[in-house]
Design an enzyme around this catalytic site. Structure first.
Site, PDB file in Angstrom:
ATOM      1  N   GLU A 175     -25.760  11.567  25.464  1.00 30.61           N
ATOM      2  CA  GLU A 175     -26.879  11.388  25.351  1.00 30.61           C
ATOM      3  C   GLU A 175     -26.780   9.412  25.326  1.00 30.61           C
ATOM      4  O   GLU A 175     -28.425   9.358  25.810  1.00 30.61           O
ATOM      5  CB  GLU A 175     -28.237  11.621  24.287  1.00 30.61           C
TER       6      GLU A 175
ATOM      7  N   VAL B 108     -26.141   7.395  28.993  1.00 32.72           N
ATOM      8  CA  VAL B 108     -27.464   6.733  29.678  1.00 32.72           C
ATOM      9  C   VAL B 108     -28.479   6.071  28.325  1.00 32.72           C
ATOM     10  O   VAL B 108     -28.752   6.348  28.170  1.00 32.72           O
ATOM     11  CB  VAL B 108     -29.046   7.484  30.210  1.00 32.72           C
TER      12      VAL B 108
ATOM     13  N   GLY C  61     -25.044  -1.191  22.362  1.00 35.93           N
ATOM     14  CA  GLY C  61     -24.875  -2.260  20.874  1.00 35.93           C
ATOM     15  C   GLY C  61     -24.323  -1.011  20.146  1.00 35.93           C
ATOM     16  O   GLY C  61     -24.619   0.098  19.739  1.00 35.93           O
TER      17      GLY C  61
ATOM     18  N   GLY D  55     -22.803 -12.456  22.895  1.00 31.36           N
ATOM     19  CA  GLY D  55     -22.236 -11.085  22.458  1.00 31.36           C
ATOM     20  C   GLY D  55     -22.555  -9.715  23.720  1.00 31.36           C
ATOM     21  O   GLY D  55     -22.434  -8.561  23.751  1.00 31.36           O
TER      22      GLY D  55
ATOM     23  N   GLU E 207     -19.420  -8.785  28.274  1.00 25.93           N
ATOM     24  CA  GLU E 207     -17.698  -8.770  28.553  1.00 25.93           C
ATOM     25  C   GLU E 207     -17.702  -9.723  28.989  1.00 25.93           C
ATOM     26  O   GLU E 207     -18.199 -11.523  29.466  1.00 25.93           O
ATOM     27  CB  GLU E 207     -17.496  -7.581  28.703  1.00 25.93           C
TER      28      GLU E 207
ATOM     29  N   LYS F  82     -25.491   5.487  35.750  1.00 20.89           N
ATOM     30  CA  LYS F  82     -26.212   5.730  34.397  1.00 20.89           C
ATOM     31  C   LYS F  82     -27.266   6.138  35.994  1.00 20.89           C
ATOM     32  O   LYS F  82     -27.424   7.395  35.398  1.00 20.89           O
ATOM     33  CB  LYS F  82     -26.637   4.765  33.868  1.00 20.89           C
TER      34      LYS F  82
ATOM     35  N   GLY G 174     -27.649   3.638  26.029  1.00 20.65           N
ATOM     36  CA  GLY G 174     -27.766   3.736  24.120  1.00 20.65           C
ATOM     37  C   GLY G 174     -28.699   4.307  23.658  1.00 20.65           C
ATOM     38  O   GLY G 174     -28.593   5.968  23.661  1.00 20.65           O
TER      39      GLY G 174
HETATM   40  P1  NDP Z   1     -15.081  -0.736  22.494  1.00 15.06           P
HETATM   41  O1  NDP Z   1     -14.070  -1.333  24.048  1.00 15.06           O
HETATM   42  O2  NDP Z   1     -15.549  -1.115  21.364  1.00 15.06           O
HETATM   43  O3  NDP Z   1     -14.250   0.515  21.576  1.00 15.06           O
HETATM   44  C1  NDP Z   1     -12.529   1.180  22.418  1.00 15.06           C
HETATM   45  C2  NDP Z   1     -12.004   2.492  21.351  1.00 15.06           C
HETATM   46  O4  NDP Z   1     -11.239   3.182  21.951  1.00 15.06           O
HETATM   47  C3  NDP Z   1     -11.217   1.494  20.649  1.00 15.06           C
HETATM   48  O5  NDP Z   1     -11.176   1.320  18.871  1.00 15.06           O
HETATM   49  C4  NDP Z   1      -9.730   1.848  20.855  1.00 15.06           C
HETATM   50  O6  NDP Z   1      -9.010   1.209  20.656  1.00 15.06           O
HETATM   51  C5  NDP Z   1     -10.130   2.987  21.407  1.00 15.06           C
HETATM   52  N1  NDP Z   1      -9.195   3.568  22.196  1.00 15.06           N
HETATM   53  C6  NDP Z   1      -9.357   3.064  23.357  1.00 15.06           C
HETATM   54  N2  NDP Z   1      -8.704   3.421  24.885  1.00 15.06           N
HETATM   55  C7  NDP Z   1      -7.365   4.532  23.506  1.00 15.06           C
HETATM   56  C8  NDP Z   1      -6.197   5.118  23.715  1.00 15.06           C
HETATM   57  N3  NDP Z   1      -6.151   4.346  25.045  1.00 15.06           N
HETATM   58  N4  NDP Z   1      -6.110   5.783  22.235  1.00 15.06           N
HETATM   59  C9  NDP Z   1      -6.401   5.503  21.267  1.00 15.06           C
HETATM   60  N5  NDP Z   1      -7.670   5.403  21.577  1.00 15.06           N
HETATM   61  C10 NDP Z   1      -8.462   4.005  22.541  1.00 15.06           C
HETATM   62  O7  NDP Z   1     -15.708   0.429  23.436  1.00 15.06           O
HETATM   63  P2  NDP Z   1     -17.051   0.789  22.589  1.00 15.06           P
HETATM   64  O8  NDP Z   1     -17.164   1.533  21.604  1.00 15.06           O
HETATM   65  O9  NDP Z   1     -18.075  -0.191  23.722  1.00 15.06           O
HETATM   66  O10 NDP Z   1     -17.214   1.702  23.901  1.00 15.06           O
HETATM   67  C11 NDP Z   1     -17.079   3.006  24.089  1.00 15.06           C
HETATM   68  C12 NDP Z   1     -17.819   3.889  24.554  1.00 15.06           C
HETATM   69  O11 NDP Z   1     -19.478   4.015  25.160  1.00 15.06           O
HETATM   70  C13 NDP Z   1     -17.393   3.405  26.257  1.00 15.06           C
HETATM   71  O12 NDP Z   1     -17.591   4.537  27.342  1.00 15.06           O
HETATM   72  C14 NDP Z   1     -18.862   3.023  26.422  1.00 15.06           C
HETATM   73  O13 NDP Z   1     -18.884   2.550  28.365  1.00 15.06           O
HETATM   74  C15 NDP Z   1     -19.979   3.526  25.600  1.00 15.06           C
HETATM   75  N6  NDP Z   1     -20.945   2.749  25.679  1.00 15.06           N
HETATM   76  C16 NDP Z   1     -21.487   1.662  24.831  1.00 15.06           C
HETATM   77  C17 NDP Z   1     -22.381   1.180  24.411  1.00 15.06           C
HETATM   78  C18 NDP Z   1     -21.381  -0.538  23.698  1.00 15.06           C
HETATM   79  O14 NDP Z   1     -22.701  -0.457  23.046  1.00 15.06           O
HETATM   80  N7  NDP Z   1     -20.734  -0.950  23.219  1.00 15.06           N
HETATM   81  C19 NDP Z   1     -23.659   0.645  25.178  1.00 15.06           C
HETATM   82  C20 NDP Z   1     -23.185   3.173  25.561  1.00 15.06           C
HETATM   83  C21 NDP Z   1     -22.526   3.463  26.131  1.00 15.06           C
HETATM   84  P3  NDP Z   1      -8.259  -0.174  19.114  1.00 15.06           P
HETATM   85  O15 NDP Z   1      -9.228   0.052  19.083  1.00 15.06           O
HETATM   86  O16 NDP Z   1      -6.978   0.514  18.707  1.00 15.06           O
HETATM   87  O17 NDP Z   1      -8.471  -1.101  20.105  1.00 15.06           O
HETATM   88  N1  HSE Z   2     -22.847  -2.755  28.964  1.00 14.50           N
HETATM   89  C1  HSE Z   2     -24.236  -2.089  29.176  1.00 14.50           C
HETATM   90  C2  HSE Z   2     -25.421  -2.712  28.928  1.00 14.50           C
HETATM   91  C3  HSE Z   2     -24.191  -1.299  27.690  1.00 14.50           C
HETATM   92  O1  HSE Z   2     -24.873  -4.098  28.984  1.00 14.50           O
HETATM   93  O2  HSE Z   2     -26.430  -2.310  29.069  1.00 14.50           O
HETATM   94  C4  HSE Z   2     -23.480  -0.509  27.949  1.00 14.50           C
HETATM   95  O3  HSE Z   2     -24.086   0.321  28.777  1.00 14.50           O
END
Ligand code: NDP
Ligand code: HSE
Length: 449
Positions: free
Chosen positions: A146, A149, A319, A204, A207, A222, A151
């Site tokens: 869920e 797409v 977020g 924030g 990126e 998505k 959030g």
């Molecule tokens: P972040 O980059 O903030 O966090 C990624 C985490 O994964 C970190 O804790 C990192 O470890 C860990 N990690 C990455 N690679 C590895 C690896 N090879 N082995 C072990 N741990 C690993 O990502 P987000 O939380 O922003 O996003 C996570 C997922 O959620 C993505 O698929 C993103 O597309 C999806 N998503 C994100 C949204 C958002 O608003 N951020 C919204 C919707 C979906 P470390 O902390 O040590 O670097």
């Molecule tokens: N980077 C995305 C956005 C968040 O700005 O909506 C993760 O899907």
């Protein structure tokens, strides 16, 4: 280095008489989303257990760097940089690390070991979702996504389950918060794109490298997921025609306002008699359309279905906490299946419709042309459109400044009826070659009328 104790196998978890055993949850990733998943699992533990039908024990959190600073809500004893053994003993694996590998291998390993998988990884699902769906089907476990797409906005489950009895014709979505914020700021403050992107980065939303957002890759992933669900047909990110917002100028945004529109980056999936098309591009949306009121970093998805009519789903598309909300909804759903038996829906591809090539979709366009303001020019332009089979819906004229600034000029704002991309491109080329035409100032699609 690994500091988390390896989780125990299913048979070794003590089970009090009459009480369901705790379900072991392994978290892969502790970044923006993972941190909030861990926090909510801890703070809402009792309520989640009651809803799931069993306690949810967070047994480990895989990260890249166990020594890195973490939110105080994170129990550092759970951290490990060795994700493999963590997934092996889990009932539910939550993948929020992102990227293709090792996320895919770890999820396949979890599925092979009998765990349900919850993921927010739209990039992976849009590139290679079927590999995961097939594995989950073969193993008889859930794969839930869920959060992949929009959030927090519930859209995967509504399209996949609530609308399973209907026929979805079209899905129009603002599914990228960063670009919606940027376009909204351009509209409300007159900022140029680069300035608005910089502001989004400072806040924030965007990126440090905003390419995935501003070039439309995130929205395209998505769109592929939504199109697959809505039309029961496999659609991958490579099937999605993609155009980002980098060509949108402050001038375009100002003209949009003048003509009663806002510019939005839309993900569009539609079924036509010829097949399925999925595309992402900026478009003029009339201010009267519900999507036009989606401001800031919010997301919304507008679904057109035969029996249900029009539906709109709105909320925070990104977020940590909003995305964690969607992740935990899936965790509870997967946990219920563990406790009560059964399984969520599997991939549905029975329709297997043809995927239309990029450019096959027909759209209305708004073309802005700067021309010499003298008799017969409008007729000349109109003739070119007619010769190319493009029908004019409306023409508006506004004063302009041509050539060296001294020429008497006019802006012609031509709105067309639906035309193919190829017909429109040929028309624009031909209009640009006319003597009285100074410049084609912009060409934008019009959607949502
Ligand atoms: P972040 O980059 O903030 O966090 C990624 C985490 O994964 C970190 O804790 C990192 O470890 C860990 N990690 C990455 N690679 C590895 C690896 N090879 N082995 C072990 N741990 C690993 O990502 P987000 O939380 O922003 O996003 C996570 C997922 O959620 C993505 O698929 C993103 O597309 C999806 N998503 C994100 C949204 C958002 O608003 N951020 C919204 C919707 C979906 P470390 O902390 O040590 O670097
Ligand atoms: N980077 C995305 C956005 C968040 O700005 O909506 C993760 O899907």
């Amino acid at each position: 280095m690994s500091s988390a104790a390896a989780p125990q196998g299913a048979s070794t978890v003590p089970e009090a008489p009459g009480e369901p055993r705790a379900l072991r949850v392994a978290l892969l990733g502790c970044g923006v989303v993972g941190t909030q998943v861990a926090r909510l699992l801890a703070t809402h533990g009792d309520a989640l257990a009651a809803r799931a039908g069993a306690p949810l024990d967070l047994v480990g959190i895989a990260v890249r760097d166990v020594a890195a600073p973490r939110d105080p809500a994170i129990d550092r004893a759970l951290l490990t940089d060795d994700a493999g053994p963590l997934v092996d003993g889990a009932d539910i694996v939550v993948e929020v690390m992102g990227g293709i590998e090792p996320a895919r291998s770890l999820m396949l390993r979890a599925i092979a070991g009998g765990a349900a998988v919850v993921t927010a990884n739209k990039a992976l699902l849009a590139e290679d979702g079927p590999t995961l769906y097939r594995a989950a089907d073969a193993a008889g476990v859930d794969i839930c996504f869920e959060a992949a797409v929009a959030g927090a906005v519930p859209i995967v489950r509504p399209v996949r389950e609530s609308l399973a009895g209907d026929h979805v014709r079209r899905v129009l979505g603002i599914v990228n918060g960063t670009t919606n914020y940027v376009l909204d700021r351009m509209a409300t403050t007159g900022l140029e794109l680069e300035e608005a992107v910089k502001e989004a980065q400072d806040l924030g939303y965007a990126e440090a490298d905003p390419t995935a957002d501003v070039e439309g890759y995130d929205a395209a992933a998505k769109a592929a997921i939504l199109a697959s669900l809505a039309f029961h047909t496999r659609v991958s990110i490579t099937d999605v025609a993609r155009e980002g917002i980098t060509a949108v100028t402050a001038d375009d945004v100002a003209w949009a306002t003048q003509t009663g529109h806002v510019i939005k980056l839309l993900a569009i999936a539609e079924q036509t008699p010829d097949g399925v098309s999925a595309r992402v591009h900026p478009a003029l949306v009339p201010t009267t359309h519900p999507l036009a009121g989606v401001r800031g970093a919010f997301n919304a998805i507008f679904v057109e279905a035969d029996a249900a009519g029009d539906l709109m789903f709105y909320g925070q598309g990104a977020g940590g906490a909003p995305t964690a909300s969607a992740v935990l909804g899936d965790v509870v759903s997967a946990a219920r299946h563990r406790v009560l038996g059964g399984k969520g829906p599997q991939e549905s591809t029975y329709a297997d419709l043809p995927i239309l090539p990029p450019g096959a979709a027909t759209t209305r366009y708004q073309v802005r042309v700067l021309v010499a303001d003298r008799p017969g020019v409008l007729a000349q332009v109109a003739r070119v459109l007619a010769e190319n089979g493009v029908s004019i819906e409306a023409v508006r004229q506004a004063p302009g400044t041509g050539g060296d600034g001294s020429t008497v000029a006019a802006n012609l704002i031509i709105t067309t009826h639906a035309a193919t991309e190829a017909a429109l491109a040929a028309t624009v080329d031909a209009v640009a070659g006319l003597g009285p035409v100074h410049e084609i100032t912009s060409v934008l699609r019009v959607e949502g009328a």
